[in-house]
Design a protein around this motif. Sequence first.
Motif, PDB file in Angstrom:
ATOM      1  N   GLN A  57      37.330  46.715  43.783  1.00 26.16           N
ATOM      2  CA  GLN A  57      36.592  46.093  42.623  1.00 26.16           C
ATOM      3  C   GLN A  57      35.304  45.481  43.251  1.00 26.16           C
ATOM      4  O   GLN A  57      35.290  45.345  44.461  1.00 26.16           O
ATOM      5  CB  GLN A  57      37.505  44.885  42.477  1.00 26.16           C
TER       6      GLN A  57
ATOM      7  N   THR B 177      38.632  39.062  46.913  1.00 28.26           N
ATOM      8  CA  THR B 177      37.435  38.038  46.867  1.00 28.26           C
ATOM      9  C   THR B 177      36.298  38.680  47.586  1.00 28.26           C
ATOM     10  O   THR B 177      36.182  39.284  48.398  1.00 28.26           O
ATOM     11  CB  THR B 177      37.885  36.758  47.782  1.00 28.26           C
TER      12      THR B 177
ATOM     13  N   TRP C  53      38.094  39.070  41.963  1.00 33.77           N
ATOM     14  CA  TRP C  53      38.399  40.229  41.155  1.00 33.77           C
ATOM     15  C   TRP C  53      39.993  40.300  41.056  1.00 33.77           C
ATOM     16  O   TRP C  53      40.715  39.996  41.901  1.00 33.77           O
ATOM     17  CB  TRP C  53      37.974  41.276  41.710  1.00 33.77           C
ATOM     18  N   PRO C  54      40.562  40.622  39.800  1.00 32.55           N
ATOM     19  CA  PRO C  54      42.060  40.760  39.733  1.00 32.55           C
ATOM     20  C   PRO C  54      42.372  42.119  40.179  1.00 32.55           C
ATOM     21  O   PRO C  54      41.359  42.806  40.615  1.00 32.55           O
ATOM     22  CB  PRO C  54      42.134  40.564  38.268  1.00 32.55           C
ATOM     23  N   SER C  55      43.673  42.128  40.551  1.00 31.37           N
ATOM     24  CA  SER C  55      44.229  43.305  41.037  1.00 31.37           C
ATOM     25  C   SER C  55      44.099  44.427  39.651  1.00 31.37           C
ATOM     26  O   SER C  55      43.875  44.068  38.630  1.00 31.37           O
ATOM     27  CB  SER C  55      45.492  43.261  41.417  1.00 31.37           C
TER      28      SER C  55
ATOM     29  N   LYS D  23      44.368  41.726  44.135  1.00 30.32           N
ATOM     30  CA  LYS D  23      43.104  40.773  43.849  1.00 30.32           C
ATOM     31  C   LYS D  23      42.168  40.962  45.168  1.00 30.32           C
ATOM     32  O   LYS D  23      42.509  40.912  46.230  1.00 30.32           O
ATOM     33  CB  LYS D  23      43.559  39.529  43.458  1.00 30.32           C
TER      34      LYS D  23
END
Length: 209
Positions: A147, A93, A103-105, A91
């Motif tokens: 991400q 930031t 953002w998620p992993s 994840k």
Amino acid sequence: MKPQLLLAFLLLSVCAAVAQDSIETVRSPHWNYGIWADYGNGLGTRSDVHIGGAGFRVGRVLTNEHGSNWMRGTFEYDIDLTPVEIYHFPKYTEYSGPYTILWPSRNYYTGGLNPFVAKWNFTKGQKWVPYIAAEGGVVFSDGNMPQGDTAETNFTSGAAFGAHRFVSDHGAWTFQGKVFHLSNASIGNHNPGVNIAMQFKIGYTWFKK
């Protein structure tokens, strides 16, 4: 000479001849083809980034031996193709002005090409051939990687070190480590990348004229 001693002498002679011939395919211009599996990990602040995949290589030893003593060796140029590589990013930031986005992993499915692999083979030995290399390539992913507002295309550059362990005149197990940098070269609005990562490969290489 006793028959047993004669037989032992002949066996040792054959083994010595095989040992001497085993790396001749790296001492003069030859093609080589290899396959490998790899695993990598980010270092420092990116130690939670993980990489794993497989690929293959085609290359050619371009010169005869040059130099002397432990520096004696040959120059080789290779191209690597990695059709299957998974990058795992934890994840993340992202700070964008007054906003914070978590953002998620995510796992990214990627393919890559290293069109630049310049290698020096150290050919003094009989079974082991250590080498060093400079590498550069490109990675295409199935989404912006990492991400956020980044890019689907990233570039890699790094230095590799490894060795071939010959098990026949035309075949060797190959072991390699590589330290590399991953970046989108600012073609995306953000370029967090991976400053430094370590990757290990194990594979098999065939050598032929």
